[in-house]
Scaffold this motif. Structure first.
Motif, PDB file in Angstrom:
ATOM      1  N   HIS A 362       0.836  -1.194   0.000  1.00 38.98           N
ATOM      2  CA  HIS A 362       0.000   0.000   0.000  1.00 38.98           C
ATOM      3  C   HIS A 362       0.872   1.246   0.000  1.00 38.98           C
ATOM      4  CE1 HIS A 362       0.811  -0.782   4.286  1.00 38.98           C
ATOM      5  NE2 HIS A 362       0.772   0.539   4.431  1.00 38.98           N
ATOM      6  N   PHE A 363       0.245   2.381  -0.258  1.00 33.28           N
ATOM      7  CA  PHE A 363       0.972   3.642  -0.357  1.00 33.28           C
ATOM      8  C   PHE A 363       1.200   4.230   1.034  1.00 33.28           C
ATOM      9  CE2 PHE A 363      -0.916   3.206  -4.537  1.00 33.28           C
ATOM     10  CZ  PHE A 363       0.129   3.571  -5.367  1.00 33.28           C
ATOM     11  N   ARG A 364       2.360   4.841   1.200  1.00 33.11           N
ATOM     12  CA  ARG A 364       2.704   5.516   2.443  1.00 33.11           C
ATOM     13  C   ARG A 364       3.339   6.867   2.118  1.00 33.11           C
ATOM     14  NH1 ARG A 364       6.665   4.001   5.388  1.00 33.11           N
ATOM     15  NH2 ARG A 364       5.878   4.988   7.283  1.00 33.11           N
ATOM     16  N   VAL A 365       3.089   7.832   3.014  1.00 32.05           N
ATOM     17  CA  VAL A 365       3.679   9.165   2.889  1.00 32.05           C
ATOM     18  C   VAL A 365       4.270   9.539   4.240  1.00 32.05           C
ATOM     19  CG1 VAL A 365       3.282  11.597   2.371  1.00 32.05           C
ATOM     20  CG2 VAL A 365       1.981   9.826   1.161  1.00 32.05           C
ATOM     21  N   LYS A 366       5.449  10.138   4.212  1.00 33.16           N
ATOM     22  CA  LYS A 366       6.062  10.652   5.434  1.00 33.16           C
ATOM     23  C   LYS A 366       6.699  11.996   5.113  1.00 33.16           C
ATOM     24  CE  LYS A 366       9.350   9.623   9.144  1.00 33.16           C
ATOM     25  NZ  LYS A 366      10.321   8.639   9.704  1.00 33.16           N
ATOM     26  N   ALA A 367       6.515  12.959   6.008  1.00 39.47           N
ATOM     27  CA  ALA A 367       7.090  14.288   5.808  1.00 39.47           C
ATOM     28  C   ALA A 367       7.588  14.825   7.135  1.00 39.47           C
ATOM     29  CB  ALA A 367       6.062  15.242   5.201  1.00 39.47           C
ATOM     30  N   GLY A 368       8.584  15.696   7.069  1.00 37.76           N
ATOM     31  CA  GLY A 368       9.136  16.310   8.261  1.00 37.76           C
ATOM     32  C   GLY A 368       9.523  17.747   7.997  1.00 37.76           C
ATOM     33  N   VAL A 369       9.337  18.584   9.012  1.00 34.74           N
ATOM     34  CA  VAL A 369       9.667  19.997   8.892  1.00 34.74           C
ATOM     35  C   VAL A 369      10.509  20.398  10.091  1.00 34.74           C
ATOM     36  CG1 VAL A 369       8.768  22.338   8.749  1.00 34.74           C
ATOM     37  CG2 VAL A 369       7.521  20.467   7.663  1.00 34.74           C
ATOM     38  N   SER A 858       5.028  12.723  15.263  1.00 29.83           N
ATOM     39  CA  SER A 858       6.047  12.713  16.303  1.00 29.83           C
ATOM     40  C   SER A 858       6.731  14.071  16.321  1.00 29.83           C
ATOM     41  CB  SER A 858       7.075  11.600  16.070  1.00 29.83           C
ATOM     42  OG  SER A 858       7.776  11.804  14.856  1.00 29.83           O
ATOM     43  N   TRP A 859       7.267  14.425  17.501  1.00 27.94           N
ATOM     44  CA  TRP A 859       7.937  15.698  17.685  1.00 27.94           C
ATOM     45  C   TRP A 859       9.301  15.450  18.324  1.00 27.94           C
ATOM     46  CZ3 TRP A 859       5.699  20.497  16.490  1.00 27.94           C
ATOM     47  CH2 TRP A 859       4.339  20.467  16.150  1.00 27.94           C
ATOM     48  N   ILE A 900      13.125  22.508  16.647  1.00 24.27           N
ATOM     49  CA  ILE A 900      11.917  21.711  16.798  1.00 24.27           C
ATOM     50  C   ILE A 900      11.619  21.057  15.448  1.00 24.27           C
ATOM     51  CG2 ILE A 900       9.451  21.702  17.318  1.00 24.27           C
ATOM     52  CD1 ILE A 900       9.849  24.126  19.046  1.00 24.27           C
ATOM     53  N   THR A 901      11.455  19.740  15.462  1.00 23.45           N
ATOM     54  CA  THR A 901      11.167  19.008  14.228  1.00 23.45           C
ATOM     55  C   THR A 901       9.835  18.277  14.371  1.00 23.45           C
ATOM     56  OG1 THR A 901      13.524  18.675  13.819  1.00 23.45           O
ATOM     57  CG2 THR A 901      12.001  17.262  12.625  1.00 23.45           C
ATOM     58  N   PHE A 902       8.988  18.420  13.362  1.00 23.52           N
ATOM     59  CA  PHE A 902       7.686  17.769  13.339  1.00 23.52           C
ATOM     60  C   PHE A 902       7.651  16.769  12.192  1.00 23.52           C
ATOM     61  CE2 PHE A 902       3.344  17.727  11.495  1.00 23.52           C
ATOM     62  CZ  PHE A 902       2.691  17.074  12.539  1.00 23.52           C
ATOM     63  N   ASN A 903       7.266  15.519  12.480  1.00 25.73           N
ATOM     64  CA  ASN A 903       7.160  14.479  11.469  1.00 25.73           C
ATOM     65  C   ASN A 903       5.737  13.948  11.435  1.00 25.73           C
ATOM     66  OD1 ASN A 903      10.027  14.119  10.594  1.00 25.73           O
ATOM     67  ND2 ASN A 903      10.299  13.639  12.754  1.00 25.73           N
ATOM     68  N   ILE A 904       5.236  13.683  10.233  1.00 28.73           N
ATOM     69  CA  ILE A 904       3.916  13.095  10.048  1.00 28.73           C
ATOM     70  C   ILE A 904       4.014  12.022   8.982  1.00 28.73           C
ATOM     71  CG2 ILE A 904       3.243  14.891   8.378  1.00 28.73           C
ATOM     72  CD1 ILE A 904       0.356  14.557   9.439  1.00 28.73           C
ATOM     73  N   GLU A 905       3.304  10.916   9.197  1.00 29.51           N
ATOM     74  CA  GLU A 905       3.360   9.818   8.227  1.00 29.51           C
ATOM     75  C   GLU A 905       2.057   9.035   8.263  1.00 29.51           C
ATOM     76  OE1 GLU A 905       5.790   6.276   9.521  1.00 29.51           O
ATOM     77  OE2 GLU A 905       6.588   7.805  10.882  1.00 29.51           O
ATOM     78  N   THR A 906       1.749   8.375   7.155  1.00 30.97           N
ATOM     79  CA  THR A 906       0.598   7.481   7.098  1.00 30.97           C
ATOM     80  C   THR A 906       1.058   6.085   7.487  1.00 30.97           C
ATOM     81  OG1 THR A 906       1.023   7.029   4.753  1.00 30.97           O
ATOM     82  CG2 THR A 906      -0.498   8.812   5.292  1.00 30.97           C
ATOM     83  N   ARG A 907       0.122   5.277   7.916  1.00 28.67           N
ATOM     84  CA  ARG A 907       0.463   3.906   8.305  1.00 28.67           C
ATOM     85  C   ARG A 907       0.687   3.037   7.088  1.00 28.67           C
ATOM     86  NH1 ARG A 907      -0.087   2.740  13.601  1.00 28.67           N
ATOM     87  NH2 ARG A 907      -1.245   4.213  14.898  1.00 28.67           N
TER      88      ARG A 907
END
Length: 907
Positions: A362-369, A858-859, A900-907
């Motif tokens: 399946h498709f997954r996306v992860k990004a961080g700022v 996650s932070w 400060i780093t913020f990460n977001i991802e799909t399962r």
């Protein structure tokens, strides 16, 4: 119907003489297959005949058996075949190849036969291992070894992505029998027939259990799903729990990717190379320095791999960020000096970074700022279960932060980098895989409109992996890399741009053979064709007084044959050894200068020789044996030792404190020989607390019998006679590495200390006496402490200390007749800059446990250089009004840096 009539006829005509005497039978059929005949005997008489159908020809035979014994019937059925049978106990027969039947069967084999017969239990087909499916039945009695042991093989994968797991642990519950998956996720166990519970452990996947019923040898593939974290801690490891004491290869460190994101980092960017500095024997000269040093080696003496492609530059932004995107990495191994035979071309170490495949399900996306960088990762199937892609990109936007600086010179500067990875994986059945991948990066840096750097990498790879059998597999890789760089002087009267670069083509076929459970063999070729642009200088403005010039492109070919074997001699003693033979050729077109007395020196050129395209200018051969051995003193302690011979034919040219991204590369020539080194190490390793605590002490030595350094005030940029600036000699390095690690617990972490010395002896420098190399740092200490009150929250503290590196400095001056004061310098690298030390802190709020949510976040909050230490990158000297020499410290980072780093991802 015909078979039923024949069977009935056989049963009616059989004569049961007694339990102690042979059975007799009649079997007449003008056209019957051997399999059908054996099945009729098996079904119609109180006997058991074990055989494999695929060993018997499907061609019919004619039988006319009357009143014969079972043994006589088997002789007739197996006539004119390569098969035979063994008569075991009462009315039990086993058919197999005559060459096998002719061997002496172990008593355990017959015990297994008897047990299987008494159970009389039908065995369902072997299936893929998934949770909660009940026991899996493996193999049949016919596949049992003559020693009564069954071989259980398989592959461990992610049930969601299909990605294979390197270093997953497969252990038989309540037993010491265990193994670790190899680079392709494969495992192998030797077991006696019976029922077992397999416990499979891998980081982030918990302790997975699978029930198996082993009847004989067979395959059992296991798919793991990520586990939710319970309130109580689950201990999982990326490598075997006892790898610290059981590993055979000397001087290797594996980076724990699960812990990487929790480490304090500069401006919040996860960095693989910075994580290496936590390990003993690995150091850096400070912030702003590209690369790292291993056991006293120079930065360019490390082979930096991305799969099979060698990177020319390991850093972005002049050393502040790594070129590796951590979100795309599968595994990271650092080999320190004791390098396996499959690697070569560098003297000190190999950083083996393996990239992962995309998700096949399946498709997954992860990004961080973060404050100055951002990243994104996309992955998913192209054709589900057959092909996948993974793409990752990172970019910086640091100029807003630079503009906040109070120093005018810094405020007038700018920095930017970008990199991207794309990997395509196509499976052709279960045994063939094609991988295509590309990597590109771009860096730009300008300081105060005074000087600038610009460099880029474009690399492509293609790899074909093939499984030929359970024991034989291999791969073929082709790599092309093009690295270009430029350095600019932006001042009006001296404005210039110096361009250089290197291209290479690599072809590397490898074959692996698993001869037995205790012996594996690897062999292959490694061919590299180099094209080096030594330098081109052009004016950057009309009023510039810079002298223009360019050097002819250089070519060289480095071809290596290698072979190695891993052999477990006994449960305590194992050896891994091999060799690498390299033939290097420096090729035309090119011009070679001739010198007085044959010794390169300024102003002593007497003639030159011109070589055409492809002509051989110079050749070198290097035989490089490699060996490592491990002896287990107890179940918790071992001694490990290693030796390797290494050679390096491509070196970086720099006379500054550290190479810059635009430092040129130089191939070995007739006047500039390759670097050659003998590398030794021996260490003692101990595990405590059920393998949770790992301790190590290792002594190493390096005798570099061929290296070179530069004359005082050497001129190396766009110099057609570079050999006149180089002096040839030898070197040595030695040291002690101490390390301790607690892997899990509320308080865990690692501590390492390294004592090391790196020295050189070169005629013409320091009166021919030994002197410190540029990277000699006798003392290095690192401590990383993690506090985990629960699985989501982690507080990390990291402290680093290192001896100041050596420099050549003015120690006085004298006055000449015209009144000028001339500085008097120390011996080469006799003075040291101030010691380096730094404290970092980080708090990580990890991903949540709710598996019903589509997104996970996650932070990480970090403080880099907490107490604002002004660590010196270099020291330069000026003259005071009284003509004394004044030392000035250049600190690249002289204050605390929060992020400060913020990460977001799909399962």
């Amino acid at each position: 119907m015909k078979r039923l009539l024949s069977l009935a006829f056989l049963v009616l005509l059989c004569t049961c003489v007694s339990a102690q005497k042979d059975l007799t039978l009649n079997l007449t059929d003008a056209s019957i297959t051997r399999v059908a005949a054996l099945q009729q005997i098996n079904d119609g008489l109180p006997v058991r005949i074990f055989f494999q159908e695929d060993q018997l020809s499907a061609s019919p035979i004619s039988l006319d058996l009357k009143d014969v014994s079972v043994r006589e019937a088997l002789d007739a059925i197996l006539k004119n075949t390569v098969l035979d049978f063994v008569d075991y106990r009462d009315r039990v027969y086993v058919i197999g190849p005559a060459i096998t039947i002719g061997t002496e069967f172990d008593a355990a084999y017959y015990a297994a036969v008897a047990e299987r017969i008494e159970e009389a239990e039908p065995a369902p087909e072997t299936r893929r291992g998934a949770a909660n499916d009940g026991p899996a039945y493996i193999g049949t009695l016919e596949s049992l070894g003559t020693d009564g042991m069954a071989t259980l093989k398989g592959q461990i994968t992610d049930q969601n992505t299909g990605e294979t797991f390197i270093g997953a642990t497969v252990q038989v519950e309540n037993s010491t029998t265990a193994t670790v998956t190899d680079v392709d996720g494969n495992y192998e166990l030797k077991l006696r027939p019976g029922s077992y519970t397999l416990v499979i452990s891998y980081v982030g996947f918990g302790a997975n259990r699978r029930e198996v019923k082993v009847n004989g040898s067979g395959d059992y593939n296991i798919a793991l799903g990520a586990n939710a974290t319970n309130l109580q801690e689950i201990v999982v490891t990326e490598t075997a729990a006892d790898a610290n004491v059981n590993r055979v290869q000397a001087g290797v460190q594996r980076i724990d990717m699960a812990q990487l994101e929790k480490l304090p980092t500069f401006m919040g960017e996860t960095d693989v190379v910075k994580a290496l500095l936590l390990n003993p024997g690995v150091s850096s000269i400070g912030e702003g320095a590209s690369g790292f040093n291993v056991r006293g080696g120079e930065i360019d003496q490390n082979l930096l791999l991305m799969d099979n492609g060698a990177l020319i530059n390991s850093s972005h932004a002049l050393g502040f960020f790594s070129t590796y995107n951590a979100d795309l990495i599968k595994s990271v191994d650092l080999y320190k000096a004791n390098i396996p035979a499959r690697f070569g071309g560098r003297l000190a170490s190999v950083l083996d970074v393996q990239m992962r495949d995309g998700n096949f399900d399946h498709f997954r996306v992860k990004a961080g700022v973060g404050p100055v960088t951002g990243k994104v990762m996309l992955e998913g199937p192209i054709v589900k279960e057959k092909s996948s892609f993974i793409f990752g990109a990172r970019s910086s936007y640091a100029n807003w932060a630079i503009q906040l600086a109070s120093v005018p010179e810094v405020k007038a500067s700018s920095a930017f980098f970008f990199d991207g990875n794309l990997r395509l994986t196509q499976r052709f059945g279960e045994k063939s895989t094609l991988i295509l991948q590309g990597y590109g990066s771009q860096d730009e840096f300008t300081y105060n409109n005074t000087f600038a750097f610009d460099y880029q990498t474009m690399m492509g790879q293609a790899s074909w992996k093939q499984i030929f059998s359970d024991k034989l597999y291999g791969d073929l890789s082709v790599v092309y890399n093009d690295y270009t760089s430029s350095q600019s002087d932006l001042r009006a009267l001296t404005a210039e741009q110096v361009d250089n670069g290197i291209r290479y083509l690599t072809i590397k076929p490898t074959i692996n053979y698993e001869a037995s459970e205790k012996l594996s063999i690897e062999a292959g070729l490694d061919v590299n064709q180099y094209y080096v642009n030594p330098g081109e200088r052009t004016r950057a403005s009309e009023e510039s007084l810079a002298t223009e010039g360019s050097l002819e492109e250089e070519q060289g070919m480095e071809a290596s044959l290698y072979a190695s074997a891993d052999f477990e001699i006994s449960e305590r003693f194992s050896v891994s050894g091999g060799f690498r033979y390299t033939n290097y050729r420096f090729l035309g077109p090119g011009t070679e200068f001739q010198y007085e007395d044959g010794i390169p020196a300024r102003g002593r050129i007497t003639d030159s020789i011109r070589f055409g395209a492809g002509d051989l200018i110079e050749a070198y051969n290097a035989f490089q044996p490699r060996v490592s051995a491990r002896f287990r003193l107890t179940g918790k302690a071992s001694i490990r030792a290693g030796y390797s011979r290494t050679a390096q034919f491509l070196n970086q040219i720099f006379v500054s404190d550290s190479p810059t991204p635009s430092s040129q590369y130089q191939l070995s020539t007739g006047y500039i020989p390759p670097f050659l080194s003998h590398n030794f190490s021996i260490g003692y390793f101990l595990n405590l607390e059920g393998n949770n605590v790992e301790l190590g002490a290792e002594v190493y030595g390096r005798q570099i019998d061929q290296l070179w350094d530069y004359r005082d005030f050497a001129e190396v940029i766009v110099n057609p006679s570079l050999e006149t600036e180089i002096l040839i000699g030898e070197g040595r390095a030695y040291g002690l590495e101490l390390s301790g690690k607690r892997k899990v617990g509320v308080l865990n972490g690692l501590v390492s200390y390294t004592y090391s010395r790196t020295e050189r002896q070169i005629p013409g420098i320091n009166n021919g006496n030994y002197y410190n190399s540029n990277f000699d740092k006798p003392h290095n200490f690192v401590a990383t402490i993690n506090w985990n009150p629960n699985k989501r929250n982690t507080l990390t503290a990291n402290f680093t200390y290192g001896t100041g590196r050596p420099v050549t400095a003015p120690i006085g001056n004298y006055r000449v007749e015209n009144g000028l004061f001339v500085p008097v310098y120390s011996n080469r690298n006799e003075v040291r800059i101030p010691d380096y030390h730094r404290l970092d802190l980080a708090y990580t709020l990890g991903k949540g446990y709710n598996k019903t949510k589509t997104f996970q976040t996650s932070w990480t909050v970090s403080l880099y250089n907490v107490y604002g230490r002004k660590n010196a990158f270099s020291v330069f000297y000026t003259q005071a009004p009284d003509q004394t020499n004044v030392a000035n410290r250049l600190a690249v980072l002289g204050t605390v840096f929060p992020a400060i780093t913020f990460n977001i991802e799909t399962r």
